[in-house]
Design an enzyme around this catalytic site. Sequence first.
Site, short mmCIF file in Angstrom:
data_model
loop_
_atom_site.label_atom_id
_atom_site.label_comp_id
_atom_site.label_asym_id
_atom_site.label_seq_id
_atom_site.Cartn_x
_atom_site.Cartn_y
_atom_site.Cartn_z
N SER A 2 0.27 0.90 -7.47
CA SER A 2 1.67 1.28 -7.24
C SER A 2 1.92 2.63 -7.87
O SER A 2 1.66 2.81 -9.06
CB SER A 2 2.60 0.25 -7.88
OG SER A 2 2.45 -1.01 -7.29
N GLY B 221 5.03 4.14 -7.75
CA GLY B 221 6.48 4.31 -7.79
C GLY B 221 7.00 4.90 -6.49
O GLY B 221 6.63 4.45 -5.40
N ALA B 222 7.82 5.92 -6.58
CA ALA B 222 8.43 6.54 -5.39
C ALA B 222 7.41 7.21 -4.48
O ALA B 222 7.72 7.52 -3.34
CB ALA B 222 9.49 7.55 -5.82
N GLY C 23 4.67 5.74 -3.45
CA GLY C 23 4.06 4.73 -2.60
C GLY C 23 2.91 3.98 -3.23
O GLY C 23 2.93 3.65 -4.42
N GLY D 116 7.94 -4.05 -8.21
CA GLY D 116 6.50 -4.31 -8.36
C GLY D 116 6.13 -5.70 -7.90
O GLY D 116 5.09 -5.90 -7.25
N ASP D 117 6.97 -6.68 -8.22
CA ASP D 117 6.71 -8.04 -7.76
C ASP D 117 6.82 -8.12 -6.24
O ASP D 117 6.09 -8.88 -5.59
CB ASP D 117 7.69 -9.02 -8.40
CG ASP D 117 7.44 -9.19 -9.89
OD1 ASP D 117 6.30 -8.93 -10.34
OD2 ASP D 117 8.38 -9.59 -10.61
#
Length: 155
Positions: free
Chosen positions: A55, A57-58, A60, A94-95
């Site tokens: 991950s 974040g913004a 992708g 994240g989940d």
Amino acid sequence: MLLDTGGEALRRAVAARPDLIKPDAGELAELTGSHEPLRATQDARRRGARSVVASLGAQGLVAATPEGRWRAVPPPRPRGNPTTRLLGTPAGAGDAVSAGLLSGLVERLPWPETLARALALSAATALSPTAGEFDRAAYEDLLGRVAVTGEVTAA
């Protein structure tokens, strides 16, 4: 089995050869010593993880699997509430990536479709005013606009 952890737990677990790990960029860099996500995902695979989805974040997701390597990028500006932006990792995002990955794997979707699903679900969760929920209309809209690029490395 999907493993979503970091630190010492991630380092030990990778040695046990899990099917899939989903670290964030910082956890992945801590594990591998590399701050270049695609290189770090490949290094995590060499350390024992069968597949790695990181991950960012913004920015992708990046993935390295036995079938190939991909990057999934959200649309430049999600439709919906114009005051909501995808910054950092909002509560539940994240989940939501993990849930999207697992549902795609259970349905045996190709990796590009699985990554698009995971990223769209995460972004729709970030757009929801309540942690742990997602905006279904945003999910449907985002799913068709997530860009997934990459290459297949095995048949």
